[in-house]
Design a protein around this motif. Sequence first.
Motif, short mmCIF file in Angstrom:
data_model
loop_
_atom_site.label_atom_id
_atom_site.label_comp_id
_atom_site.label_asym_id
_atom_site.label_seq_id
_atom_site.Cartn_x
_atom_site.Cartn_y
_atom_site.Cartn_z
N PHE A 83 33.36 43.54 44.22
CA PHE A 83 34.56 44.30 44.48
C PHE A 83 35.69 43.43 45.01
CE2 PHE A 83 31.14 47.52 45.55
CZ PHE A 83 31.16 48.09 44.28
N THR A 84 36.90 43.84 44.68
CA THR A 84 38.11 43.24 45.24
C THR A 84 39.19 44.30 45.23
OG1 THR A 84 39.69 41.40 45.07
CG2 THR A 84 38.93 42.39 43.01
N GLU A 85 40.28 44.04 45.92
CA GLU A 85 41.39 44.99 45.94
C GLU A 85 42.52 44.59 45.03
OE1 GLU A 85 42.63 45.47 49.94
OE2 GLU A 85 40.79 46.48 50.60
N SER A 86 42.51 43.35 44.55
CA SER A 86 43.58 42.89 43.66
C SER A 86 43.04 41.79 42.75
CB SER A 86 44.78 42.38 44.46
OG SER A 86 44.39 41.30 45.28
N ILE A 87 43.61 41.71 41.55
CA ILE A 87 43.23 40.69 40.57
C ILE A 87 44.52 40.13 39.97
CG2 ILE A 87 42.05 40.21 38.40
CD1 ILE A 87 40.15 42.50 39.02
N TYR A 88 44.75 38.84 40.11
CA TYR A 88 45.94 38.21 39.57
C TYR A 88 45.87 38.17 38.03
CZ TYR A 88 48.10 36.76 43.92
OH TYR A 88 48.73 36.77 45.14
N THR A 89 47.03 38.35 37.43
CA THR A 89 47.08 38.36 35.96
C THR A 89 46.76 36.99 35.38
OG1 THR A 89 49.48 37.97 36.07
CG2 THR A 89 48.73 40.25 35.89
N THR A 90 46.82 35.94 36.19
CA THR A 90 46.44 34.61 35.70
C THR A 90 44.96 34.56 35.35
OG1 THR A 90 46.16 33.92 38.00
CG2 THR A 90 48.26 33.41 36.96
N LYS A 91 44.17 35.50 35.88
CA LYS A 91 42.75 35.56 35.57
C LYS A 91 42.46 36.48 34.38
CE LYS A 91 41.08 34.63 40.26
NZ LYS A 91 40.34 33.42 39.90
N LEU A 92 43.50 37.12 33.83
CA LEU A 92 43.32 38.09 32.76
C LEU A 92 43.83 37.53 31.45
CD1 LEU A 92 44.53 41.31 34.63
CD2 LEU A 92 42.18 40.53 34.33
N SER A 93 43.17 37.87 30.39
CA SER A 93 43.58 37.51 29.04
C SER A 93 43.19 38.64 28.12
CB SER A 93 42.92 36.19 28.61
OG SER A 93 41.50 36.30 28.67
N LYS A 94 43.61 38.56 26.88
CA LYS A 94 43.33 39.63 25.92
C LYS A 94 41.82 39.85 25.79
CE LYS A 94 44.04 41.02 21.10
NZ LYS A 94 44.49 42.38 21.44
N GLY A 95 41.41 41.10 25.97
CA GLY A 95 40.01 41.47 25.85
C GLY A 95 39.27 41.57 27.18
N ARG A 96 39.83 40.99 28.27
CA ARG A 96 39.15 41.09 29.57
C ARG A 96 39.19 42.53 30.06
NH1 ARG A 96 37.99 36.39 32.36
NH2 ARG A 96 36.67 37.78 33.61
#
Length: 618
Positions: free
Chosen positions: A558-571
């Motif tokens: 669990f976390t309360e926030s996720i930076y978009t730098t860790k996200l890519s198409k399909g995640r």
Amino acid sequence: MSGQQPGRDKVFKPLEGDDPRTVAGYQLAAKLGAGGMGKVYLSYTPGGRPIAIKVIRPDFSQDAEFRRRFAQEVKSAQRVQGLYTAPVIDADTEGSEPWLATAYVPGPSLADAVAEHGALPVEAVALLIAGMAEALHVIHGAGIVHRDLKPSNVLLAADGPRVIDFGIAYAADATSLTGSGVTIGTPSFMAPEQAAGRKVTAATDIFALGQVAVYAATGTPAFGEGTSHGVLYRIVHEEPDISGVPERLRELVTRCLAKDPAARPTVPEVIALCQSANAETVLRRPEDWLPGAVAADITGRNAAPAPPAYVPTQPVQPATPPPGYGPAPTHQPPTHQPPAYQPGPQTPAPLHHTPTQLGAPPTYPGQPQPSYPQQYQHPQEQAQHQYPTQLPQPTPPVPAKGKRKGKGVAIALAAALIFGIAGGGTAYVLLKDNNKGNQAQEDPAPKAKPTPKGGGGGEADPAKSPDAGASSGSEEKPTPTPVPDPEPADFKDIDLTAGYHLTFSDDVVRPQPGEDGAYELAYDTGGYLDSESEGGTLALLDPGQPGSLEACRAETRFTESIYTTKLSKGRQVCVTTGTGHIGLVTVQGFSPEDSPSDYMSLDLTVWRNAAAAAAASN
């Protein structure tokens, strides 16, 4: 002594009238400096390790949004453990004056070193930037963008640089003070997208890294000095002045200072560029990697002043301070002898002593209550650290049969009287309520079965048997009926703009304005997804991990926030709201660079009340 440590009084400033003497039990020895965020003091851990404590300015601490983001950034910063960062070892984000403590680095800042001794040689700059790049690697790995990487936030130690204050500028950006003349950060070291108010990413720190390299190699900022508006205009619209940068460092600073964030090098590429600029075949950091004059400053800062001894001005109750961070009192409490037992009819001792949980640790005149770092639990949170408020009295000998007196006898007589009048069941309840913590007593109801009508030896009617009531009380509870999983609701092609949020209970889930306000899922302008509802959590699924209701229920990262730098198409991201809904976000992409709007495209599947249904089935 002062002759051997030039500038010592300039480094360790004495505490003044408005400076505190202690912070949460840490006794302050000197003031190290002050800045836009607050003041920094020198203190020590109980083991004698020097630490730097930053106390946030009161006007910031009164801003609720600053406090929320400050707490979030401190929590993230505590995960950063790198060779070239100063780790956060303690903090209080909820007190009247928020503060955080980091390891003390005995070395000048890059800003002070260059201002006093001039620019650094090429080899030292290459080692400096390589170490800072390693620091950014672990900072970005924790989901943090520094946002305020500048020479005053880089300390020069004997074994390499230390990057400090990562993430704190983000909390300051949230406060209303930034719109009322208060400047956070140094304009000379901002990136173009930061100066223009656009999306801030890890590449923003790379631009600042290039500016730090120019400053270290030339002694002047890459975009000059002057008014903040003039400097910011040049950063956005003009090219940097690198005419004084040595040739071996030109490629490094040119690539880092690219206007387009996508054209800037990655951290590994920065380290490779430092390697090519170095005269040696490999990057090795010798003990004398800094010029002699700067190294002499480090020697002077190693001799940090000790904190003054604390002597209570009033007698205090004997107490043993609990383990953890924060100085312990210097007095030795006298040995406490338990009072002798004096039997008497009015001093009955309990047969079973239950320790009472200890209240807050004792405080001393002028000394706030200590704070404890995350790796240590407060004694109130550990059963083994609970102490009775009064020492247990010895158990008195049991008087001879028939001569016991006191409250227990009165209760037993009253219960017997009630039993004769109202029946054994009522007396049993009363006895049970008056003897909590003892073993279950035998049912006082008669055990003999009634003789059937006619005097025969047949079986008694089970419905009328006293045993029937006893057996019915021991029956197991029925197994709860499984609640079927709710049907999924799918919402495709959602463009979630930065500063907007989604509410899963809406019939048609669509973006609504607002990023801060206990929303179930928000796209924060800081560049991250945020779950702010009370009890809400996010969980980033691994690449290739199939997203489903079962997967989201089983996920515990669990976390309360996720930076978009860790996200890519399909995640995919699992969202559990505080209201009991479960959602699965599938990232489809982000807005192009030339788009006037900053948004992310996503598909959303919502199982409404799925968390509550799972709890009911269990």
